[in-house]
Design an enzyme around this catalytic site. Sequence first.
Site: not given
Length: 302
Positions: A177, A109-112, A230
Amino acid sequence: MDALERYEPIIDDYDAFLAACERPLPSVVRVNEIKADPERAVAALEAEDVTVTRREWNDTVLEVDTGKPGNTWPYFHGWIHGQEEVSAVPAVALDPSPGDAVWDTCAAPGSKTTQLADRLDDEGLLVANDDNLGRLSALRSNAERLGATCVAVTNEDARRFTTEGFGIEAFDAVLADVPCTCEGTIRKNADALDDVGREASLNIAALQEDILRRAIELTRDGGTVVYSTCTFAPEENEAVVDAVLEDEPVDIVEFDVGLDSSPGLTEWDGETYDESLSVAKRFYPHQNDTGGFFCAKLEVAR
């Protein structure tokens, strides 16, 4: 926690590891320097009676004593973004320069993605791709709230992605990722271990390897690719990187982000991996009071 027992031989202080996995995660946010510097963000949070604890390894990472940072004024205005602490490692490791052309292979959803835009000073081109159309709305929303104007959102299968239409021949840097079994998220997802194990990891590893190979193919000579997951599973981590080291024009290189970590594995379950994989990093929950993560940095040398 039975699914984690197979990792006992590779984890120092396994009891501390299990104890950490059973504790809830601290509430952490990242300061978005496109809109505010850390001092201004801290002051705004404290004005709302939110206690802030700074992180020595990265001045944009803050622990806050609220479980709902999204309800604060600084969050609404895009000064901060909720992001698990160890999730901030890949963008720091990739370390793109303002003006670079960067590809985030699996971005929603765009954190990185938004962290990368921040590190680019919102200059250059950041292609944020995800093959899940339903998740793109969150990606667009986060980019808009955080003021990341250098982001171009695409909906493609990363394995067949091209640079066509972007006016470039190759990317300067790529973050891969990749989708994984997510064992390292157990502290926030109670069901994270429901469908994991060696077979599940082997099943998804083929997809991970294909994405990583495409990332390398689309990166210029001398460019950088960061591969991260992760999960704790070597089948999805060291084994995937080892496979591309055998026949792709890349070298694994050292990086340091200032967090405690364990070296990448060079052997597992009867398999041996390239000795250079020892410079990859494994982040375990008990080392920094975070989730679990794996990160490897590759340099393309055609």
